[in-house]
Scaffold this active site. Structure first.
Site, PDB file in Angstrom:
ATOM      1  N   ASP A 143      41.079  37.722  35.036  1.00  0.00           N
ATOM      2  CA  ASP A 143      41.087  36.851  35.746  1.00  0.00           C
ATOM      3  C   ASP A 143      41.843  35.792  34.544  1.00  0.00           C
ATOM      4  OD1 ASP A 143      40.120  34.174  37.664  1.00  0.00           O
ATOM      5  OD2 ASP A 143      41.161  33.375  35.916  1.00  0.00           O
TER       6      ASP A 143
ATOM      7  N   ARG B  93      41.977  16.631  35.295  1.00  0.00           N
ATOM      8  CA  ARG B  93      41.767  17.725  34.505  1.00  0.00           C
ATOM      9  C   ARG B  93      42.313  18.208  33.047  1.00  0.00           C
ATOM     10  NH1 ARG B  93      41.537  23.271  38.447  1.00  0.00           N
ATOM     11  NH2 ARG B  93      40.929  22.643  39.877  1.00  0.00           N
TER      12      ARG B  93
END
Length: 270
Positions: free
Chosen positions: A143, A37
């Protein structure tokens, strides 16, 4: 040979930064995930190693840190995931709220860790038109990742995201693109939902009380101390005898007597 060097020291530094920022524990088994990532961020910034990226992160924290956290946080979700929660919401909780909240005519549901929006839209589909038109019904969807919140707000999903949904649901709640590759949530659902970026480890600006909190497949990334703090925070945010749903792979310790275990990762505030 690896494209970029990731030393033990760099991995520990990354782990500490992530834990300090959002409480997520990155054990050694997450090393490959971290590599794949963050390698994208190294390429995007035209750097040559993890150590150079960490220096860049320190020097450009205001511009890069949200990208760093967004890259690490996991966003796996689907519509009506763990469908028994939505069945319980529809069959048990909604009738209860119609009686218990008949004087206030107010309903509040929180989707904590809403990712790309499938959860809050599933909630909205479940409760839509179940309350009289003069009731104030809202879903808060939060979020940590600003990128996924943008996708959630757009309400647009590719055909893979809606695979498995009944044709009846697709026709009722989605608009299909001309080429058949994209589906947009119908506009009627979107006013029910308020999307907001929120780090669960920071102060919560909302006051509540909430009637239902969904915090599913979020707690698995936290250590026990952080989980316990979140459970206590959710308890304070919930109205009396209101409900908390967690993920199928998550558990609440028996020491949390402030919640009654209803089974199947469903809890009620005592």
């Amino acid at each position: 040979m690896r494209e970029f060097a990731l030393s033990d020291e760099d991995f520990q530094t990354i782990s500490k930064k992530v834990y300090k920022a959002c409480g997520i524990v990155l054990g050694p088994h997450k090393r490959e995930m971290v590599y794949s990532r963050l390698a994208r961020r190294i390429r995007a910034n035209q750097l040559d190693s993890f150590s150079s990226y960490l220096k860049y992160l320190d020097d450009h924290e205001e511009q890069e840190f949200s990208q760093f956290i967004n890259a690490i946080t996991t966003n796996l979700t689907s519509f009506f995931r763990e469908n028994h929660h939505f069945e319980y919401l529809s069959q048990v909780i909604v009738p209860q709220l119609l009686e218990k909240n008949k004087h206030s005519k107010r309903v509040r549901i929180w989707s904590a860790g809403c990712s790309t929006g499938e959860e809050p839209y599933s909630i909205a589909m479940t409760i839509f038109n179940r309350f009289p038109s003069d009731w104030d019904v809202k879903i808060l969807a939060t979020d940590l990742d600003s990128n996924v919140l943008s996708k959630a707000q757009s309400g647009v999903y590719d055909s893979g995201n809606v695979t498995g949904l009944d044709d009846e649901i697709l026709k009722k709640w989605f608009l299909k693109s001309a080429d058949g590759h994209a589906y947009k949530v119908k506009p009627a659902l979107q006013p029910l939902i308020y999307f907001k970026r929120l780090n669960l480890l920071e102060n919560w600006p909302m006051k509540g009380p909430f009637d239902v909190i969904f915090c599913r497949n979020v707690l698995i990334y936290f250590d026990k101390e952080t989980k316990d703090k979140l459970f206590m925070g959710y308890h304070q945010m919930l109205g009396e005898q209101r409900h908390l749903f967690i993920g199928h792979s998550e558990t609440m310790g028996k020491e949390h007597h402030e919640f009654k275990n209803l089974g199947r990762t469903m809890y009620q505030k005592v």
